[in-house]
Write a protein that holds these residues in place. Structure first.
Motif, PDB file in Angstrom:
ATOM      1  N   LEU A 126       0.834  -1.200   0.000  1.00  0.00           N
ATOM      2  CA  LEU A 126       0.000   0.000   0.000  1.00  0.00           C
ATOM      3  C   LEU A 126       0.872   1.255   0.000  1.00  0.00           C
ATOM      4  CD1 LEU A 126      -3.017   0.759   0.182  1.00  0.00           C
ATOM      5  CD2 LEU A 126      -2.753   0.782   2.670  1.00  0.00           C
ATOM      6  N   GLU A 127       1.884   1.235   0.837  1.00  0.00           N
ATOM      7  CA  GLU A 127       2.812   2.367   0.901  1.00  0.00           C
ATOM      8  C   GLU A 127       3.523   2.570  -0.430  1.00  0.00           C
ATOM      9  OE1 GLU A 127       6.732   3.806   3.488  1.00  0.00           O
ATOM     10  OE2 GLU A 127       5.459   2.182   4.245  1.00  0.00           O
ATOM     11  N   ALA A 128       3.948   1.488  -1.056  1.00  0.00           N
ATOM     12  CA  ALA A 128       4.616   1.585  -2.353  1.00  0.00           C
ATOM     13  C   ALA A 128       3.670   2.144  -3.418  1.00  0.00           C
ATOM     14  CB  ALA A 128       5.138   0.215  -2.776  1.00  0.00           C
ATOM     15  N   HIS A 129       2.417   1.761  -3.359  1.00  0.00           N
ATOM     16  CA  HIS A 129       1.414   2.269  -4.302  1.00  0.00           C
ATOM     17  C   HIS A 129       1.303   3.790  -4.211  1.00  0.00           C
ATOM     18  CE1 HIS A 129      -2.526   2.691  -6.309  1.00  0.00           C
ATOM     19  NE2 HIS A 129      -2.875   3.419  -5.260  1.00  0.00           N
ATOM     20  N   PHE A 130       1.143   4.296  -3.006  1.00  0.00           N
ATOM     21  CA  PHE A 130       0.987   5.741  -2.834  1.00  0.00           C
ATOM     22  C   PHE A 130       2.255   6.491  -3.242  1.00  0.00           C
ATOM     23  CE2 PHE A 130      -2.288   4.518   0.488  1.00  0.00           C
ATOM     24  CZ  PHE A 130      -3.372   4.922  -0.275  1.00  0.00           C
ATOM     25  N   ARG A 131       3.393   5.929  -2.925  1.00  0.00           N
ATOM     26  CA  ARG A 131       4.645   6.597  -3.301  1.00  0.00           C
ATOM     27  C   ARG A 131       4.807   6.641  -4.819  1.00  0.00           C
ATOM     28  NH1 ARG A 131       7.939   7.786   0.876  1.00  0.00           N
ATOM     29  NH2 ARG A 131       7.571   6.709   2.870  1.00  0.00           N
ATOM     30  N   GLU A 132       4.420   5.585  -5.496  1.00  0.00           N
ATOM     31  CA  GLU A 132       4.541   5.568  -6.952  1.00  0.00           C
ATOM     32  C   GLU A 132       3.649   6.635  -7.583  1.00  0.00           C
ATOM     33  OE1 GLU A 132       4.119   2.478 -10.744  1.00  0.00           O
ATOM     34  OE2 GLU A 132       4.456   1.704  -8.711  1.00  0.00           O
ATOM     35  N   VAL A 133       2.437   6.789  -7.057  1.00  0.00           N
ATOM     36  CA  VAL A 133       1.546   7.830  -7.588  1.00  0.00           C
ATOM     37  C   VAL A 133       2.124   9.213  -7.298  1.00  0.00           C
ATOM     38  CG1 VAL A 133      -0.777   8.806  -7.497  1.00  0.00           C
ATOM     39  CG2 VAL A 133      -0.474   6.328  -7.315  1.00  0.00           C
ATOM     40  N   ALA A 134       2.602   9.412  -6.083  1.00  0.00           N
ATOM     41  CA  ALA A 134       3.162  10.716  -5.706  1.00  0.00           C
ATOM     42  C   ALA A 134       4.402  11.050  -6.521  1.00  0.00           C
ATOM     43  CB  ALA A 134       3.487  10.734  -4.215  1.00  0.00           C
ATOM     44  N   ASP A 135       5.192  10.053  -6.841  1.00  0.00           N
ATOM     45  CA  ASP A 135       6.406  10.281  -7.634  1.00  0.00           C
ATOM     46  C   ASP A 135       6.103  10.584  -9.096  1.00  0.00           C
ATOM     47  OD1 ASP A 135       8.081   9.862  -5.467  1.00  0.00           O
ATOM     48  OD2 ASP A 135       8.429   7.734  -5.931  1.00  0.00           O
ATOM     49  N   ALA A 136       4.938  10.166  -9.556  1.00  0.00           N
ATOM     50  CA  ALA A 136       4.639  10.228 -10.990  1.00  0.00           C
ATOM     51  C   ALA A 136       4.154  11.589 -11.463  1.00  0.00           C
ATOM     52  CB  ALA A 136       3.589   9.172 -11.335  1.00  0.00           C
ATOM     53  N   CYS A 137       3.696  12.428 -10.558  1.00  0.00           N
ATOM     54  CA  CYS A 137       3.135  13.714 -10.990  1.00  0.00           C
ATOM     55  C   CYS A 137       3.552  14.818 -10.033  1.00  0.00           C
ATOM     56  CB  CYS A 137       1.611  13.630 -11.085  1.00  0.00           C
ATOM     57  SG  CYS A 137       0.802  13.544  -9.489  1.00  0.00           S
ATOM     58  N   GLY A 138       3.181  16.046 -10.378  1.00  0.00           N
ATOM     59  CA  GLY A 138       3.607  17.190  -9.592  1.00  0.00           C
ATOM     60  C   GLY A 138       2.574  17.718  -8.623  1.00  0.00           C
ATOM     61  N   LEU A 139       1.421  17.045  -8.503  1.00  0.00           N
ATOM     62  CA  LEU A 139       0.360  17.544  -7.637  1.00  0.00           C
ATOM     63  C   LEU A 139       0.450  16.962  -6.231  1.00  0.00           C
ATOM     64  CD1 LEU A 139      -2.780  17.400  -9.968  1.00  0.00           C
ATOM     65  CD2 LEU A 139      -1.356  19.373  -9.413  1.00  0.00           C
ATOM     66  N   PRO A 140      -0.016  17.713  -5.227  1.00  0.00           N
ATOM     67  CA  PRO A 140      -0.079  17.173  -3.865  1.00  0.00           C
ATOM     68  C   PRO A 140      -1.184  16.135  -3.745  1.00  0.00           C
ATOM     69  CG  PRO A 140      -1.041  19.368  -3.931  1.00  0.00           C
ATOM     70  CD  PRO A 140      -0.437  19.135  -5.277  1.00  0.00           C
ATOM     71  N   LEU A 141      -0.958  15.163  -2.879  1.00  0.00           N
ATOM     72  CA  LEU A 141      -1.904  14.065  -2.680  1.00  0.00           C
ATOM     73  C   LEU A 141      -2.574  14.140  -1.320  1.00  0.00           C
ATOM     74  CD1 LEU A 141      -0.225  12.865  -5.076  1.00  0.00           C
ATOM     75  CD2 LEU A 141      -0.460  10.626  -3.930  1.00  0.00           C
ATOM     76  N   ALA A 142      -3.880  13.823  -1.319  1.00  0.00           N
ATOM     77  CA  ALA A 142      -4.609  13.504  -0.101  1.00  0.00           C
ATOM     78  C   ALA A 142      -4.921  12.016  -0.146  1.00  0.00           C
ATOM     79  CB  ALA A 142      -5.901  14.310  -0.015  1.00  0.00           C
TER      80      ALA A 142
END
Length: 308
Positions: A126-142
């Motif tokens: 789960l942690e790896a999933h969120f990090r991959e999404v966060a790394d892929a784009c320039g927008l902040p994540l909730a």
């Protein structure tokens, strides 16, 4: 990573957010004009931000193209008056990344990313999933913690670790775990948003940033007034507003129907953009709609600031 501040993080998307429905035409097509009119009304009534294509926005039954078109249309309607947070969570990491990039291109200010559902990944995955999404784009994540729907909890320790990522900035909490929320608030500089309308004041009182509300579709000013009262030191008034809100929270969110169904039924009864829900959801029946309308009128009678 600790903080003892009453408000541990600045509000990246504002304090008062509405989980906006996705209006459809009577034929079931995406109603972009209706979405623009509804978004404008919500922002004018005090919403700092709008969450598009979330649970209430029927994200499982809208296409990728519809999700992008919705962001573009609502951005055109509200301009810079409100933050737009696009729901991009799916059961597939690759698909989630694709939606994240499309939302960024369409003009979103942030992303709402739910835990992947059905496959129920363990916490390291789960942690790896969120990090991959966060790394892929320039927008902040909730990060969207709603285990009742996904089958997987984003555990407090996982949230604390993810808070170290520069683009993971917030949590929408639908965990119903007040102890877990306090653990995260005390250990991580994340903006914490109440995702369950009945817990808005409780979470705000212990340091949450604000809320993402479904009920705000029909009473956008009520919870904003609650936060304002609390910030002004009038905790009794804030508590009264939270209790008054139960008149709509219970029939809209705790009566066995999804919030998308009840919000659309009530908005339609009020002559506001809504339209049908998409299958497998089914529209509220006449009796339910009449009860929702009666609850709304009882709550808003003599309180114009709460009305849609």
């Amino acid at each position: 990573m600790t903080t003892d501040a009453a408000r541990p993080a600045p509000p990246p998307f504002g304090r008062a957010l509405c989980a906006m429905i996705t209006p459809f035409s009577e034929s079931g097509a995406l109603d972009l004009d209706g979405a623009q009119r509804l978004a404008d009304r919500l922002v004018a009534a005090g919403c700092d931000g709008l969450v598009l294509s979330g649970t209430t926005g029927e994200s499982p039954t809208t296409t990728d193209a519809e999700k992008s078109a919705l962001v573009t249309a609502v951005r055109e309607a509200v301009g810079s008056r409100a933050a737009l947070v696009a729901g991009v969570g799916t059961a597939d990491t690759r698909h989630t990344v694709e939606l994240a990039l499309a939302a960024e291109k369409a003009g979103a200010d942030g992303l709402l990313v739910v835990a992947p559902y059905y496959s129920r990944p363990p916490q390291d995955a789960l942690e790896a999933h969120f990090r991959e999404v966060a790394d892929a784009c320039g927008l902040p994540l909730a990060l969207y913690d709603i285990p009742g729907r996904t089958g997987t909890r984003i555990e407090p320790d996982t949230l604390v670790r993810l808070a170290g990522h520069p683009r993971i900035v917030a949590v929408k909490d639908c965990s119903y775990d007040l102890l877990g929320a306090q653990k995260v608030l005390s250990r991580a500089p994340l903006a914490y948003y109440a995702g369950c309308d009945e817990q808005i004041l409780a979470l705000y009182a212990i340091g949450a940033t604000g809320y993402v509300s479904t009920v705000a579709n029909v009473v956008p000013g009520l919870f904003r007034a609650l936060l304002d009262a609390f910030d002004a030191g009038d905790t009794k008034a804030a508590a009264l507003l939270q209790r008054r809100a139960l008149a709509l929270i219970e029939p809209m969110m705790a009566a066995g129907l999804p919030g998308a169904v009840t919000a659309k039924a009530l908005l339609g009864a009020l002559g506001l953009p809504s339209g049908p829900v998409r299958a497998p959801l089914r529209a509220a029946d006449r009796e339910t709609t009449a009860a929702l309308l009666a609850a709304y009128r009882g709550l808003t009678s003599g309180a114009a600031q709460f009305q849609a």
